[in-house]
Design a protein around this motif. Structure first.
Motif, mmCIF file in Angstrom:
data_model
loop_
_atom_site.group_PDB
_atom_site.id
_atom_site.type_symbol
_atom_site.label_atom_id
_atom_site.label_comp_id
_atom_site.label_asym_id
_atom_site.label_seq_id
_atom_site.Cartn_x
_atom_site.Cartn_y
_atom_site.Cartn_z
ATOM 1 N N ASP A 22 2.892 1.968 -9.672
ATOM 2 C CA ASP A 22 3.631 0.771 -9.316
ATOM 3 C C ASP A 22 3.468 -0.084 -8.164
ATOM 4 N N VAL A 23 2.971 0.726 -7.186
ATOM 5 C CA VAL A 23 2.403 -0.133 -5.829
ATOM 6 C C VAL A 23 1.438 -0.988 -6.149
ATOM 7 N N ILE A 24 0.237 -0.262 -6.705
ATOM 8 C CA ILE A 24 -0.845 -0.910 -6.969
ATOM 9 C C ILE A 24 -0.565 -2.243 -7.810
ATOM 10 N N SER A 25 0.096 -1.875 -8.833
ATOM 11 C CA SER A 25 0.393 -3.072 -9.666
ATOM 12 C C SER A 25 0.956 -4.321 -9.068
ATOM 13 N N LYS A 26 1.864 -4.010 -8.237
ATOM 14 C CA LYS A 26 2.613 -5.034 -7.446
ATOM 15 C C LYS A 26 1.623 -5.665 -6.278
ATOM 16 N N GLU A 27 0.585 -4.872 -5.922
ATOM 17 C CA GLU A 27 -0.483 -5.609 -4.887
ATOM 18 C C GLU A 27 -1.113 -6.644 -5.809
#
Length: 1256
Positions: free
Chosen positions: A460-465
């Motif tokens: 989720d964090v990488i996708s948001k970035e």
């Protein structure tokens, strides 16, 4: 005058057709040439005065050709250095470009004028000014004998990069062409010169020139690979190794690595350059490099990378070492992409794909390429024991951490190359892992997964970035790494890898990652494909790979409990996403038909189905409830709420459920998926089996379309398409299963739940009832939705066809009133006459195939007669009409005739032994009407084509079953048809038509002629496949004579222009080749014009670019020549006057056909460009031609010898011609052994002489 001749020759050479080249030159229009700047072009244009100067320079250049320096061979080549001074001096005549050392002012002036001509030609090509003359100048350099002196001068002195590029290309082409007569020292010297040049100019900004010269060195190195001794190679590679280790600076280090890239590329079959040599040469080179050098190259690249990485990590900005590092990483990745066929014991490895956890190759079912790396046990020390993987992971992690704030770094070349190499190492498998050390592979994969984890976790964090602007390339590479790991492990091993690093397994991470990608796709529902689309495809391929059975049985692999839960959660999210997309599509215009949409989604839906089957205990009840809820919503909102969105969701659900419950049965028996048989073990009543519940709910829903009111309010044509598609897929797997059918795995047969599933829809339970519903739904879709082409095609092609594919269903079909209603509507209902042509044909085929359900052959034949009686009688009545000519032109009559012909064609294509007699009589009854209609509709190309295709299909289905007297009837009918077609000029094209009409006419006649060629081919099959009780010879019917009669009629209509249509060309030469191989004795029966036309087309075919066409023509020549030779030896006339020369009334001598083709084939082999794959086939044709015309062969050989101005070439050619027909104990017998010997002789002959014969 001489200049004009030379220029004309150049222009002719340029206009010649280029085919597959044995030793291709780089085209003067190579994209590299576009790098030439307009500034340089202007500079050199100022040095010329119009085009006259170019011609003068061209003339000066031509005058130097006779003085090009020939290499001597009296000095040895010193391999101990990158440069060979003595050789280079011989190439140019002086060193350092100074004009001294034995080259006079006149020679220097000629070299300078040659250089200016090439420079000016490059400038003209760049600005597209007089490109023909410019290309002729460059081509002349490429084709000159031993132009090394001029090429060296251009490389060392020209200021125009494109000119230097062309000089390097000319060295390559000339050396490959002339290799067989270059001295050994000179061969090594050429390689040394090229490498010395790139080392000396390593800091040049014109990288494409250096790459070209380096590539030339690699190609020449391969050409001499089998000639150079191991000691020579070792000394040579020592110099390369020193360069790669950085002994001469970073620029030279990069050049050294770049050379090895070129070398490995040349030795790899998929990227090697054509050299006009047999496959054995390339295979031997490949084997030698793999076994003796490839591993060393990888180690050198490792060492080179280690020498520069510390500098890269310590620096705070871009440094020159990055370029070298990137090159080494690329080289290592390239080497690991090698196929390693000789990784075991010196022979091609017989890789067991089921060992070492490697699953069967399912690359065809996935979109993402994943190469399994299997270099063998000898690579263990390099890749595993040397901490190489740890170094690579640490290097990437260190640089990644250092430049983390600079988002662009993720896409810079060195980062991309490092990730590619890491991903490649994830697919390492096979004997490199010792069989007694299972932990080594798991440790290797765990180390890689540790390095890859920061790229993808937390998802989720990488996708948001990424959505906020970060590059998605790293995450996509992380997904590729998971795919690679999944390819070489079992699901259990795959899941366990992450448990030492996280509180959950790798399958859970895969599910989380896929779920996050699906959420992004739901949030950004646009047509533009972003990173999430690519990530979804890769992750779906990973799931597919993991869930495909390891034993190749087609069942699902076993998952641990946590993996099952992860699969269930993911499938729920996927369905939610698909329904959201479907709902949104309700407000958009989308004319895509169901067939197209299902086809486009098929791979993705197949992957969804595998995920669902991995957790069927949860997913099947989930789908059943979801479908029931949507149906209830439709009923609750009838008349009050717009159902469009819900209908689209139901449409999508039907596609998903169809894939989950059943596999595609195209081409094979569709089995109930093992996952659905092995679960629900507690179920003892069929009504409660989740698969039965889900299937029954969909069938009940589909049955509601039989009600007119429900049909108008709910069952739109689009929804009906999904219903029909589902019923077709489902019925072929579940409906009316018989004992011993669709059993799946043996271990499943005793399960009570399986018995519930298999008996519920059989003939003793609900099977016949459901079958009746499906037939009634089919009739409704055909009659109640007029004009819905896609729906009707789905019904005829998929649903009805699926019902008659299983014989046991046919028995039940014929007992149903609904099936009799369908057959009656087919014969009498005008609504079904409005179906399109393909649906008419398919429906007729299906109904005829159902006749298998009759209890006897007589009953089956009577069923077909009754079914088709109305069709045949309508054609007979129409043809007997007194006013046929006027009546036939009415639009409704044309439509009727077309419809009936399509139905007859469909019935003919359904011919089986049980119904053959009825279909034969059907065709027999319409023979005269067909001939009559052929005359009447001679100007209606569409009807003519349908008539021909019906005859083609009918003859194809019938001929092998017919007795001799019946065969005679069919043959006479075909002859009459051919005569009528020819007599009415149906196949001829008026040249007075406009260009548009002319093209349309060609297309129409192409289709007709192709149908006639297929008819002749089917007639040929009678002599090969004959099920009749007596021999066709009893009636003295000669199939070959009929076919040649057909050729006599058709060949005048087949122009060389029409042979440019690939399918027609293939069919024509396939027939000609077959006829000459099987019936060569009847060729002489053709008259001179027809005979000449056939062989003119063979000559035309020999010069086509399609290898298959050329192969068929060569086989035809072999058959022709071998027949004549054997007949002459037996005292017969063979081809008679066709083989002998004759003098026409004007006194002009025309040589025989075999002499003509001997001359043509020799010229083809010696001077034209072609694929080396043709050499063996050409040898088989050339051998009998030489035996038939030995005197001509001798004369042609003497003529070739006399044309050689060089005494050495004369001797070599004379010896080669002698060896061609005498070595390897070759005799004059046309047996298999002699053909093999001659093939070997011809290969050696071409390698020996083709190079200097092609030199102009």
């Amino acid at each position: 005058m001489e200049f004009d001749v030379q220029l004309k020759k150049l222009q002719i050479g340029l206009s010649a057709k280029n085919t597959v080249s044995i030793s291709p030159a780089l085209s003067p229009s190579d994209p590299f040439l576009r790098h030439f700047t307009l500034l340089n072009a202007a500079t050199f244009l100022l040095r010329s005065t119009l085009h006259l100067l170019l011609l003068l320079l061209l003339y000066t250049f031509q005058s130097t050709r006779s003085d090009f320096f020939y290499l001597e061979s009296d000095e040895t080549v010193d391999f101990s250095g990158c440069r060979n001074q003595r050789f280079e001096e011989k190439m140019l005549g002086f060193s350092n470009g100074s004009g001294g050392g034995g080259v006079g002012a006149e020679d220097l002036a000629q070299l300078q004028s040659t250089m200016r001509a090439i420079e000016l030609a490059c400038s003209y090509i760049q600005i597209n000014s007089n490109p023909v003359a410019a290309e002729a100048t460059i081509l002349s350099l490429h084709q000159s004998p031993q132009p090394y002196k001029a090429c060296r001068y251009i490389l060392e002195n020209s200021q125009v990069a494109n000119a230097r590029f062309q000089a390097a290309a000319a060295i390559r082409e000339s050396a490959i062409r002339e290799w067989s007569f270059l001295a050994t020292d000179d061969k090594g010297g050429l390689i040394s010169f090229c490498l010395g040049y790139v080392m000396q100019h390593a800091n040049s900004s014109e990288g494409y020139v250096l790459s070209k010269v380096s590539s030339v060195a690699a190609q020449l190195m391969k050409r001499g690979w089998l000639e150079f001794t191991p000691a020579q190679k070792e000394v040579f590679f020592y110099q390369i190794n020193q360069a790669i280790l950085g002994s001469h600076g970073l620029d030279v280090q990069f050049i050294g690595v770049n050379f090895l890239e070129s070398l490995v590329s040349e030795f790899s079959p998929s990227t090697s350059s054509a050299m006009g040599l047999p496959r054995e040469f390339h295979e031997n080179c490949r084997k030698s490099l793999e076994q003796n050098f490839l591993k060393s190259f990888y180690q050198w690249a490792q060492d080179a990378a280690l020498s520069v990485t510390s500098k890269i990590i310590e620096s705070h900005s871009s440094v020159p070492e990055v370029k070298v590092c990137n090159a080494t990483l690329r080289l290592m990745h390239q080497i690991l992409n090698w196929e390693f066929p000789y990784s075991k014991g010196g022979t091609r490895a017989s890789i067991n794909v089921f060992s070492d956890g490697i699953r069967p190759d399912n690359a065809l079912s996935r979109k993402t390429e994943c190469v399994i790396v299997q270099p063998g046990a000898s690579w263990c020390d390099v890749l595993l024991s040397s901490s190489h993987v740890g170094w690579l992971i640490n290097f990437y992690s260190s640089v990644r951490q250092k430049f983390d704030l600079e988002g662009y770094w993720l896409d810079c070349p060195v980062a991309v190359s490092a990730r590619k190499l890491i991903v490649q190492l994830c697919s390492l498998a096979g004997e490199i892992f010792p069989s007694n050390n299972v932990q080594m592979r798991d440790q290797h994969l765990l180390l890689l997964l540790t390095g890859v984890l920061p790229w993808i976790d937390p998802p989720d964090v990488i996708s948001k970035e990424i959505e906020e602007g970060r590059s998605g390339s790293e995450m996509i590479d992380g997904c590729r790494a998971l795919l690679s790991i999944g390819t070489v492990t079992t699901p259990v091993v795959f899941d366990q890898l992450l448990r030492s690093l996280r509180p959950f397994g790798t399958l859970t991470l895969l599910s989380m990652l896929m779920g996050e990608v699906v959420k992004v796709l739901m949030a950004n529902s646009t047509d533009e494909e972003t990173w999430s689309y690519e990530a979804r495809d890769i992750l779906l391929d990973t799931w597919t790979t993991l869930l495909t059975s390891m034993d190749g049985s087609g069942g699902n692999a076993w998952l641990p409990p946590e993996g099952i839960h992860a699969a269930a959660s993911l499938f729920s999210l996927i369905v939610e996403s698909e329904l959201k997309v479907a709902s949104a599509s309700a407000t958009t215009e989308d004319d895509a038909d169901c067939l197209a949409s299902v086809s486009a989604m098929d791979e993705r839906l197949g992957s969804y189905a595998l995920i669902a089957r991995a957790a069927v205990d949860a997913t099947i009840p989930f789908l059943a409830k979801l479908f029931s809820d949507h149906v209830a919503r439709l009923h609750q909102g009838r008349g009050t709420v717009d159902p469009t969105e819900t209908l689209e969701e139901v449409y999508s659900l039907l596609l998903i459920i169809g894939h989950v419950l059943a596999d595609e049965g195209e081409g094979e028996t569709a089995l109930v998926p093992d996952a659905l048989q092995s679960h629900f073990v507690d179920v003892v009543e069929a009504n409660n089996h989740p698969v039965v519940v889900l299937s029954s709910s969909i069938i009940k829903f589909a049955e509601q379309c039989l009600d007119a009111e429900m049909r108008s309010s709910i069952f739109s044509p689009r929804l009906m398409e999904a219903v029909i598609w589902f019923l077709a897929r489902w019925s072929f797997t579940y409906l009316l299963l018989v004992e011993e059918c669709n059993l799946g795995s043996n271990k499943l047969q005793s399960l009570p739940s399986r018995a519930c599933l298999f008996t519920y829809f059989n003939e003793h339970n609900q099977g016949k009832f459901v079958l009746d519903i499906i037939v009634r739904i089919s009739l409704t879709s055909l009659t109640s939705y007029p004009g819905e082409k896609d729906l009707q095609e789905l019904t005829c092609f998929q649903l009805l066809h699926a019902l008659v594919r299983r014989r046991n269903i046919c028995f039940h079909l014929l007992s149903l009133d609904s099936w009799r209603n369908l057959a009656n509507a087919f014969a009498n209902d005008k609504t079904l006459f409005l179906l399109n042509s393909v649906s008419q044909r398919s429906l007729a085929q299906t109904l005829v195939l159902s006749a298998y359900g009759m209890r006897s052959s007589d009953a089956s034949n009577q069923y077909v007669k009754d079914l088709m009686a109305h069709m045949t009688s309508s054609l007979v009545d129409l043809s007997n009409s007194s006013d046929l000519k006027n009546l036939a032109q009415q639009p409704d009559i044309i439509m009727l005739v077309s419809c009936v012909l399509e139905r007859l064609r469909g019935a003919a294509s359904a011919t089986e032994p049980r119904t053959q007699r009825a279909i034969y009589e059907m065709g027999l009854s319409v023979m005269n009407p067909v001939l009559r209609l052929l005359e009447v509709y001679k100007h209606e190309s569409a009807v003519i084509y349908l008539l021909l295709k019906f005859v083609v299909d009918w003859v194809d289905g019938q001929l092998s079953y017919l007795e001799a007297h019946e065969t005679a009837v069919v043959i006479n009918f075909c002859m009459s048809l051919l005569q009528i077609y020819s007599s009415h000029n149906i196949g001829k094209i008026s040249l007075s038509l406009s260009s548009t009409l002319l093209n349309e006419a060609k297309t129409e006649k192409y289709k007709d002629l192709r149908a006639l060629l297929q008819l002749l081919s089917h007639l040929c099959s009678k002599d090969m496949v004959d099920f009749s009780s007596d021999s066709i010879e009893t009636q003295s019917t000669n199939i070959s004579q009929v076919v040649y009669f057909g050729l006599h009629i058709i060949t005048p209509l087949i122009t060389l222009e029409l042979l440019k249509y690939p399918k027609l060309c293939f069919d024509y030469f396939s027939l000609i080749s077959h006829m000459l191989e099987v019936y060569p004795e009847t060729l002489a029966q053709l008259n001179n014009d027809a005979f000449s036309h056939v062989l003119t087309t063979v000559d035309f075919g020999l010069h086509q670019q399609d290898v298959d066409i050329v192969t068929m023509c060569l086989r035809a020549l072999k058959a022709l020549a071998s027949y004549h030779y054997k007949e002459k030896n037996a005292g017969n006339s063979g081809l008679g006057s066709h083989a002998a020369g004759h003098t026409d009334p004007n006194g002009v001598f025309h040589e025989g056909i075999l002499s003509r083709f001997l001359r043509t084939l020799l010229h083809f082999l010696l001077f034209e460009d072609y694929s080396t794959d043709l050499v063996s086939t050409a040898a088989d044709a050339l051998f009998p031609l030489i035996l038939c015309e030995p005197n001509l062969y001798q004369g042609l050989g003497n003529e070739l010898i006399e044309k050689q101005a060089n005494p050495n070439f004369k001797t070599r050619l004379a010896n080669a011609l002698q060896v061609l027909t005498t070595s390897n104990q070759l005799s004059s017998s046309l047996d298999r052994l002699n053909y093999q010997r001659f093939r070997k002789n011809l290969n050696n002959f071409l390698v020996e002489v083709r190079g200097f014969l092609k030199t102009r």
